[in-house]
Write a protein that holds these residues in place. Structure first.
Motif, short mmCIF file in Angstrom:
data_model
loop_
_atom_site.label_atom_id
_atom_site.label_comp_id
_atom_site.label_asym_id
_atom_site.label_seq_id
_atom_site.Cartn_x
_atom_site.Cartn_y
_atom_site.Cartn_z
N ALA A 47 107.46 95.96 94.58
CA ALA A 47 107.49 97.12 95.48
C ALA A 47 107.25 96.66 96.91
N VAL A 48 107.66 97.51 97.84
CA VAL A 48 107.39 97.28 99.26
C VAL A 48 106.70 98.53 99.80
N VAL A 49 105.76 98.33 100.73
CA VAL A 49 105.13 99.45 101.42
C VAL A 49 105.50 99.35 102.89
N ILE A 50 106.08 100.42 103.40
CA ILE A 50 106.48 100.46 104.81
C ILE A 50 105.55 101.41 105.55
N ARG A 51 104.88 100.88 106.56
CA ARG A 51 104.05 101.69 107.45
C ARG A 51 104.71 101.72 108.82
N ARG A 52 104.17 102.53 109.71
CA ARG A 52 104.77 102.69 111.03
C ARG A 52 104.65 101.41 111.87
N ASP A 53 103.81 100.44 111.43
CA ASP A 53 103.65 99.22 112.21
C ASP A 53 103.74 97.96 111.37
N SER A 54 104.14 98.06 110.09
CA SER A 54 104.18 96.87 109.25
C SER A 54 105.00 97.11 107.98
N VAL A 55 105.35 95.99 107.35
CA VAL A 55 106.01 96.00 106.05
C VAL A 55 105.27 94.99 105.17
N THR A 56 104.96 95.38 103.94
CA THR A 56 104.24 94.49 103.02
C THR A 56 104.90 94.54 101.65
N PHE A 57 105.32 93.39 101.15
CA PHE A 57 105.84 93.27 99.79
C PHE A 57 104.69 92.87 98.87
N ASN A 58 104.59 93.49 97.70
CA ASN A 58 103.48 93.18 96.82
C ASN A 58 103.67 91.84 96.12
N THR A 59 102.62 91.39 95.45
CA THR A 59 102.63 90.07 94.81
C THR A 59 103.70 89.97 93.73
N ALA A 60 103.90 91.06 92.98
CA ALA A 60 104.92 91.06 91.93
C ALA A 60 106.31 90.83 92.51
N CYS A 61 106.54 91.40 93.66
CA CYS A 61 107.84 91.24 94.32
C CYS A 61 108.05 89.79 94.74
N ILE A 62 107.02 89.22 95.33
CA ILE A 62 107.10 87.84 95.81
C ILE A 62 107.27 86.86 94.64
N ASP A 103 99.42 75.92 95.18
CA ASP A 103 99.39 76.42 93.81
C ASP A 103 99.92 77.84 93.66
N LYS A 104 100.09 78.58 94.76
CA LYS A 104 100.55 79.96 94.62
C LYS A 104 101.04 80.50 95.97
N ARG A 105 101.71 81.64 95.88
CA ARG A 105 102.12 82.38 97.08
C ARG A 105 101.51 83.77 96.99
N LYS A 106 101.10 84.30 98.10
CA LYS A 106 100.54 85.64 98.08
C LYS A 106 101.09 86.47 99.23
N SER A 107 100.97 87.76 99.06
CA SER A 107 101.55 88.70 100.00
C SER A 107 100.92 88.59 101.38
N ARG A 108 101.70 88.93 102.39
CA ARG A 108 101.19 88.98 103.76
C ARG A 108 101.74 90.21 104.45
N LYS A 109 100.97 90.72 105.37
CA LYS A 109 101.41 91.87 106.17
C LYS A 109 102.38 91.40 107.23
N MET A 110 103.58 91.96 107.23
CA MET A 110 104.60 91.60 108.22
C MET A 110 104.55 92.64 109.34
N SER A 111 103.77 92.33 110.34
CA SER A 111 103.57 93.29 111.44
C SER A 111 104.85 93.47 112.24
N ASN A 112 105.10 94.70 112.63
CA ASN A 112 106.25 95.01 113.45
C ASN A 112 106.07 96.39 114.03
N LYS A 113 106.82 96.71 115.02
CA LYS A 113 106.84 98.08 115.56
C LYS A 113 108.27 98.61 115.61
N LEU A 114 109.19 97.80 116.10
CA LEU A 114 110.56 98.26 116.27
C LEU A 114 111.24 98.55 114.93
#
Length: 239
Positions: A47-62, A103-114
């Motif tokens: 899943a992905v969560v879209i906020r007004r200032d960021s996009v975050t993909f969850n660990t399952a997605c990654i 050993d692993k990859r984890k989710s990160r907040k992809m900050s953005n505004k535009l």
């Protein structure tokens, strides 16, 4: 088991079988809808969560996109879908979507505004909410990618956008300790904070879902027949 109990068990089996025969005799998919998976808990689904200032993909997605560290995001403005595909670090418009460790990859907040501003505007979304969309993993021309249907979202109040909530309308639902140290303003702020936390966990759903559990069976079969070669736009951003 007594003889009487055995007879009762046999009678029950016969009744069940008879009911099954009656149901099967005139069964048809006409009128049935395939229930949307968004209506159920899916903490471990991509899943992905879209906020007004960021996009975050969850660990399952990654985890589902093999060893991808960089991605490209594609948006189709016509059918309101978003695609995520793996790319290399130096590819044009590559975006880093995770934190990569040995050993692993984890989710990160992809900050953005535009980008978020454009998405909210395109979809007519409420700026006080965040939107969670489940990903559908597909393979197209030997390339694995995710498709996100932006019309099928879970909607949550986003308390990061701090808004005052009237204390009198919330007092019936929230119990607050009335310490002698607290001023009326502090008590009101505490009530507002508790209500905001509660609202942050309450899911909403799009108005279009009000009278429908999902797509009719025949439409459901065609729902993900997507032509990835037409209509997609790469979202370009400087890195």
């Amino acid at each position: 088991m007594s003889e009487m109990m055995m007879r009762q068990a046999n009678d029950n089996t016969e009744n069940v079988d008879q009911k099954a025969l009656e149901l099967a005799q005139d069964f048809s998919y006409d009128g049935y809808q395939v229930v949307r998976r968004e209506l159920f808990a899916h903490l471990r689904e991509p899943a992905v969560v879209i906020r007004r200032d960021s996009v975050t993909f969850n660990t399952a997605c990654i985890a589902g996109l093999e060893d991808a560290v960089y991605i490209q995001i594609l948006v189709n403005q016509d059918n309101k879908r978003m695609v995520v595909r793996k790319c290399e670090e130096n590819d044009k418009d590559a975006l880093r979507w995770c934190i990569a460790k040995p050993d692993k990859r984890k989710s990160r907040k992809m900050s953005n505004k535009l980008f978020s501003a454009m998405m909210y505007d395109m979809m007519g979304w409420d700026m006080d909410c965040r939107y969670k969309i489940l990903g559908h993993k597909i393979t197209h021309e030997d390339e694995t990618m995710y498709i996100f249907d932006l019309l099928e979202t879970e909607i949550f109040m986003d308390t990061k956008r701090k808004k005052k909530v009237k204390a009198e309308s919330s007092a019936k639902e929230t119990t607050v300790s009335t310490s002698t140290n607290q001023t009326p303003e502090q008590q009101q702020d505490e009530i507002a904070a508790k209500v905001a936390r509660k609202l942050n966990r309450i899911p909403f759903y799009p108005k279009g879902w009000k009278d429908s559990f999902g797509l009719p069976v025949e439409e459901h079969k065609k729902a993900l027949e997507t032509n990835l070669t037409d209509g997609y736009i790469e979202f370009s951003s400087a890195r």
